[in-house]
Write a protein that holds these residues in place. Structure first.
Motif, PDB file in Angstrom:
ATOM      1  N   ALA A 116       2.457   1.430  26.267  1.00 20.14           N
ATOM      2  CA  ALA A 116       2.475   2.559  25.344  1.00 20.14           C
ATOM      3  C   ALA A 116       2.813   3.828  26.119  1.00 20.14           C
ATOM      4  CB  ALA A 116       1.112   2.714  24.678  1.00 20.14           C
ATOM      5  N   LYS A 117       3.639   4.659  25.539  1.00 28.83           N
ATOM      6  CA  LYS A 117       4.024   5.906  26.194  1.00 28.83           C
ATOM      7  C   LYS A 117       2.780   6.710  26.522  1.00 28.83           C
ATOM      8  CE  LYS A 117       7.210   9.792  25.706  1.00 28.83           C
ATOM      9  NZ  LYS A 117       8.224  10.435  24.829  1.00 28.83           N
ATOM     10  N   GLY A 118       2.724   7.182  27.766  1.00 24.70           N
ATOM     11  CA  GLY A 118       1.573   7.948  28.217  1.00 24.70           C
ATOM     12  C   GLY A 118       0.476   7.106  28.833  1.00 24.70           C
ATOM     13  N   ALA A 119       0.696   5.783  28.941  1.00 25.57           N
ATOM     14  CA  ALA A 119      -0.301   4.913  29.563  1.00 25.57           C
ATOM     15  C   ALA A 119      -0.408   5.211  31.050  1.00 25.57           C
ATOM     16  CB  ALA A 119       0.073   3.448  29.351  1.00 25.57           C
ATOM     17  N   SER A 120      -1.552   4.909  31.631  1.00 22.44           N
ATOM     18  CA  SER A 120      -1.764   5.130  33.059  1.00 22.44           C
ATOM     19  C   SER A 120      -0.905   4.177  33.881  1.00 22.44           C
ATOM     20  CB  SER A 120      -3.239   4.923  33.417  1.00 22.44           C
ATOM     21  OG  SER A 120      -3.423   4.963  34.825  1.00 22.44           O
ATOM     22  N   ASP A 121      -0.328   4.686  34.950  1.00 23.83           N
ATOM     23  CA  ASP A 121       0.451   3.809  35.827  1.00 23.83           C
ATOM     24  C   ASP A 121      -0.414   2.733  36.470  1.00 23.83           C
ATOM     25  OD1 ASP A 121      -0.948   5.475  37.529  1.00 23.83           O
ATOM     26  OD2 ASP A 121       0.788   6.157  38.669  1.00 23.83           O
ATOM     27  N   LEU A 122      -1.719   2.963  36.521  1.00 17.62           N
ATOM     28  CA  LEU A 122      -2.616   1.957  37.091  1.00 17.62           C
ATOM     29  C   LEU A 122      -2.584   0.679  36.267  1.00 17.62           C
ATOM     30  CD1 LEU A 122      -4.678   1.351  39.314  1.00 17.62           C
ATOM     31  CD2 LEU A 122      -6.450   2.297  37.817  1.00 17.62           C
ATOM     32  N   THR A 123      -2.345   0.800  34.952  1.00 15.01           N
ATOM     33  CA  THR A 123      -2.298  -0.401  34.126  1.00 15.01           C
ATOM     34  C   THR A 123      -1.112  -1.292  34.505  1.00 15.01           C
ATOM     35  OG1 THR A 123      -0.964   0.681  32.387  1.00 15.01           O
ATOM     36  CG2 THR A 123      -3.354   0.836  32.195  1.00 15.01           C
ATOM     37  N   ILE A 124      -0.014  -0.688  34.923  1.00 13.50           N
ATOM     38  CA  ILE A 124       1.149  -1.472  35.354  1.00 13.50           C
ATOM     39  C   ILE A 124       0.824  -2.230  36.628  1.00 13.50           C
ATOM     40  CG2 ILE A 124       3.543  -1.356  36.162  1.00 13.50           C
ATOM     41  CD1 ILE A 124       3.256  -0.810  33.200  1.00 13.50           C
ATOM     42  N   TYR A 125       0.229  -1.534  37.584  1.00 12.02           N
ATOM     43  CA  TYR A 125      -0.131  -2.194  38.843  1.00 12.02           C
ATOM     44  C   TYR A 125      -1.111  -3.343  38.600  1.00 12.02           C
ATOM     45  CZ  TYR A 125       2.042   1.630  41.464  1.00 12.02           C
ATOM     46  OH  TYR A 125       2.940   2.522  41.986  1.00 12.02           O
ATOM     47  N   LYS A 126      -2.105  -3.100  37.765  1.00 11.25           N
ATOM     48  CA  LYS A 126      -3.098  -4.143  37.504  1.00 11.25           C
ATOM     49  C   LYS A 126      -2.473  -5.331  36.783  1.00 11.25           C
ATOM     50  CE  LYS A 126      -7.329  -1.372  37.408  1.00 11.25           C
ATOM     51  NZ  LYS A 126      -8.478  -0.921  36.573  1.00 11.25           N
ATOM     52  N   GLN A 127      -1.605  -5.056  35.834  1.00  9.32           N
ATOM     53  CA  GLN A 127      -0.966  -6.152  35.094  1.00  9.32           C
ATOM     54  C   GLN A 127      -0.046  -6.953  35.994  1.00  9.32           C
ATOM     55  OE1 GLN A 127       1.227  -4.921  31.618  1.00  9.32           O
ATOM     56  NE2 GLN A 127       1.646  -7.011  30.970  1.00  9.32           N
ATOM     57  N   ALA A 128       0.784  -6.270  36.789  1.00  7.40           N
ATOM     58  CA  ALA A 128       1.718  -6.972  37.670  1.00  7.40           C
ATOM     59  C   ALA A 128       0.974  -7.784  38.729  1.00  7.40           C
ATOM     60  CB  ALA A 128       2.661  -5.977  38.341  1.00  7.40           C
ATOM     61  N   HIS A 129      -0.151  -7.267  39.197  1.00  6.49           N
ATOM     62  CA  HIS A 129      -0.963  -8.003  40.183  1.00  6.49           C
ATOM     63  C   HIS A 129      -1.591  -9.232  39.531  1.00  6.49           C
ATOM     64  CE1 HIS A 129      -3.515  -8.775  43.601  1.00  6.49           C
ATOM     65  NE2 HIS A 129      -4.595  -8.648  42.865  1.00  6.49           N
ATOM     66  N   SER A 130      -2.107  -9.062  38.327  1.00  3.21           N
ATOM     67  CA  SER A 130      -2.736 -10.178  37.619  1.00  3.21           C
ATOM     68  C   SER A 130      -1.728 -11.291  37.336  1.00  3.21           C
ATOM     69  CB  SER A 130      -3.351  -9.678  36.309  1.00  3.21           C
ATOM     70  OG  SER A 130      -3.911 -10.742  35.574  1.00  3.21           O
ATOM     71  N   VAL A 131      -0.528 -10.919  36.926  1.00  2.00           N
ATOM     72  CA  VAL A 131       0.505 -11.916  36.652  1.00  2.00           C
ATOM     73  C   VAL A 131       0.891 -12.648  37.928  1.00  2.00           C
ATOM     74  CG1 VAL A 131       2.879 -12.271  35.874  1.00  2.00           C
ATOM     75  CG2 VAL A 131       1.401 -10.686  34.653  1.00  2.00           C
ATOM     76  N   LEU A 132       1.017 -11.911  39.033  1.00  3.61           N
ATOM     77  CA  LEU A 132       1.368 -12.538  40.314  1.00  3.61           C
ATOM     78  C   LEU A 132       0.324 -13.567  40.718  1.00  3.61           C
ATOM     79  CD1 LEU A 132       0.880 -12.461  43.652  1.00  3.61           C
ATOM     80  CD2 LEU A 132       3.169 -12.814  42.761  1.00  3.61           C
ATOM     81  N   LEU A 133      -0.950 -13.208  40.632  1.00  2.71           N
ATOM     82  CA  LEU A 133      -2.004 -14.143  41.027  1.00  2.71           C
ATOM     83  C   LEU A 133      -1.986 -15.389  40.146  1.00  2.71           C
ATOM     84  CD1 LEU A 133      -5.077 -11.841  41.797  1.00  2.71           C
ATOM     85  CD2 LEU A 133      -3.430 -12.845  43.388  1.00  2.71           C
ATOM     86  N   ALA A 134      -1.767 -15.196  38.849  1.00  2.00           N
ATOM     87  CA  ALA A 134      -1.736 -16.349  37.934  1.00  2.00           C
ATOM     88  C   ALA A 134      -0.598 -17.295  38.289  1.00  2.00           C
ATOM     89  CB  ALA A 134      -1.607 -15.861  36.491  1.00  2.00           C
ATOM     90  N   LYS A 135       0.575 -16.744  38.551  1.00  2.00           N
ATOM     91  CA  LYS A 135       1.729 -17.578  38.873  1.00  2.00           C
ATOM     92  C   LYS A 135       1.588 -18.197  40.262  1.00  2.00           C
ATOM     93  CE  LYS A 135       5.030 -15.412  35.756  1.00  2.00           C
ATOM     94  NZ  LYS A 135       5.212 -16.634  34.940  1.00  2.00           N
ATOM     95  N   LEU A 136       1.039 -17.450  41.196  1.00  3.72           N
ATOM     96  CA  LEU A 136       0.831 -17.976  42.546  1.00  3.72           C
ATOM     97  C   LEU A 136      -0.144 -19.148  42.516  1.00  3.72           C
ATOM     98  CD1 LEU A 136       1.129 -17.809  45.640  1.00  3.72           C
ATOM     99  CD2 LEU A 136      -0.706 -16.101  45.625  1.00  3.72           C
ATOM    100  N   ILE A 145      10.553  -4.264  37.309  1.00  4.29           N
ATOM    101  CA  ILE A 145      10.350  -4.447  38.747  1.00  4.29           C
ATOM    102  C   ILE A 145      11.258  -5.584  39.183  1.00  4.29           C
ATOM    103  CG2 ILE A 145       8.660  -4.972  40.553  1.00  4.29           C
ATOM    104  CD1 ILE A 145       6.505  -4.027  38.517  1.00  4.29           C
ATOM    105  N   ILE A 146      12.076  -5.343  40.188  1.00  6.34           N
ATOM    106  CA  ILE A 146      13.131  -6.272  40.574  1.00  6.34           C
ATOM    107  C   ILE A 146      12.656  -7.231  41.662  1.00  6.34           C
ATOM    108  CG2 ILE A 146      15.500  -6.451  41.438  1.00  6.34           C
ATOM    109  CD1 ILE A 146      15.258  -5.070  38.738  1.00  6.34           C
ATOM    110  N   THR A 202       9.707  -7.305  33.665  1.00  6.40           N
ATOM    111  CA  THR A 202       9.764  -6.111  32.819  1.00  6.40           C
ATOM    112  C   THR A 202       8.447  -5.985  32.069  1.00  6.40           C
ATOM    113  OG1 THR A 202      12.174  -6.191  32.561  1.00  6.40           O
ATOM    114  CG2 THR A 202      10.923  -4.989  30.893  1.00  6.40           C
ATOM    115  N   TYR A 203       7.801  -4.842  32.218  1.00  3.90           N
ATOM    116  CA  TYR A 203       6.494  -4.610  31.605  1.00  3.90           C
ATOM    117  C   TYR A 203       6.617  -3.543  30.513  1.00  3.90           C
ATOM    118  CZ  TYR A 203       4.744  -7.335  35.494  1.00  3.90           C
ATOM    119  OH  TYR A 203       4.523  -8.353  36.382  1.00  3.90           O
ATOM    120  N   LEU A 204       6.040  -3.836  29.345  1.00  2.00           N
ATOM    121  CA  LEU A 204       6.018  -2.901  28.229  1.00  2.00           C
ATOM    122  C   LEU A 204       4.671  -2.196  28.198  1.00  2.00           C
ATOM    123  CD1 LEU A 204       7.603  -5.125  25.423  1.00  2.00           C
ATOM    124  CD2 LEU A 204       8.757  -3.485  26.921  1.00  2.00           C
TER     125      LEU A 204
END
Length: 328
Positions: free
Chosen positions: A165-185, A111-112, A161-163
């Motif tokens: 497992a192949k076939g993982a739900s796209d929801l896990t990416i959204y949740k992880q990226a949101h969690s990281v943003l809140l932590a850094k914010l 994600i850029i 850049t998020y790693l």
């Protein structure tokens, strides 16, 4: 030697040969060249079913022998469901160990910084390694699955850049990226400078998104942030083009015109004072830091020099001279 003894000896020899052959097979490479072969072990699969799934996916291995190997090595109940890749020179024993360790095939999504949330959704949707569970959800419905606090998604996902497992739900990416943003914010908010013209981390996030879109040179982020902070403190309008462009939306054709600056939208900082209602992009860590710790300066204006850097000015006459020099 009696007939019975001869049969016993023969049986022992056959057994030894079978065991030796099985042991030899277990140590030989399944493939020695070519591309990795992807396969998936479905949840709930027993070792026999898993072996058949592996074979059906194109892995050239005998399912009966593979399941037998798992049983005789007492690993049949330890195999983890998930998506894997068989690489060249992997042996049957190595394949079993791979699944016991759960070394899933890794995919990635980048994600850029400066992307809008719309661009992020497009990148997620285009990633073939993900399972697209959120494809039919609206932005509002998606946020309901991610956050109880926020409804507007813009700016609330950290670019990185998020790693997965192949076939993982796209929801896990959204949740992880949101969690990281809140932590850094929140971490940046704890270290913020005093006397900033915003009172919540979300307002600082809005500022960070503007800095992200306005900055051509990374080292200038604190100065860009300082200009906008100074303008807010003085009750001046921000008058920043990226917010206007965001307000225009997908209809923007790449050229900002006078009528665009005069057409009122919630994001037009030429017609409305203060910060826009939401972020306008996904800010990176440096922009968050700049919004929380702007440079110490009296500058109220800046203009691009055309080389990625900016000319900063404390007053309008100096700014106008800079515009004439670098923009006309």
């Amino acid at each position: 030697m009696s007939f019975i003894k001869k049969i016993a000896v023969a049986a022992i020899l056959v057994t030894a040969a079978t065991v030796g052959g099985f042991s030899y097979w277990a140590k030989q490479a399944i493939t020695t060249q070519g591309e990795p072969i992807s396969f998936t072990v479905l949840p709930g699969s027993g070792v026999g079913a898993a072996a058949k799934e592996i074979s059906a996916a194109g892995v050239p291995v005998n399912p009966f022998l593979l399941s037998t190997l798992a049983r005789v090595t007492q690993k049949s109940g330890k195999i983890k469901a998930g998506s894997y890749e068989l690489k060249p020179n992997t042996t049957p024993r190595g394949l079993i160990d791979l699944m016991v360790r759960g070394e899933f095939a890794q995919e990635s999504l980048t994600i850029i910084e400066g992307w809008t949330f719309r661009q992020m959704r497009e990148a997620v949707a285009a990633n073939k390694g993900l399972r697209h569970d959120t494809a039919k959800l609206s932005d509002t419905e998606l946020m309901q699955k991610i956050s109880k606090e926020y409804t507007a998604p813009e700016g609330l996902f950290f670019p990185d850049t998020y790693l997965f497992a192949k076939g993982a739900s796209d929801l896990t990416i959204y949740k992880q990226a949101h969690s990281v943003l809140l932590a850094k914010l929140n971490a940046a908010w704890e270290k913020r400078a005093q006397d900033l013209p915003y009172t919540t981390p979300y307002q600082a996030l809005v500022m960070a998104s503007i800095v992200e879109k306005e900055t051509g040179k990374e080292s200038e982020r604190p100065m860009i942030a300082a200009v906008f902070v100074n303008r807010l403190k003085r009750g001046m309008m921000l008058q920043t083009d990226p917010t206007v462009i965001y307000g225009i939306g997908p209809k923007f054709d790449g050229n900002i015109r006078k009528k665009d600056l005069e057409t009122d939208t919630p994001y037009n900082t030429y017609t409305r004072s203060g910060l826009p209602p939401t972020p306008i992009a996904l800010p990176g860590e440096q922009s968050l830091a700049a919004a929380m710790g702007p440079a110490t300066t009296e500058a109220l204006y800046f203009v691009s020099r055309g080389d990625g850097s900016s000319q900063f000015s404390d007053n309008l006459p100096d700014h106008n001279r800079a515009v004439n020099k670098f923009q006309r």
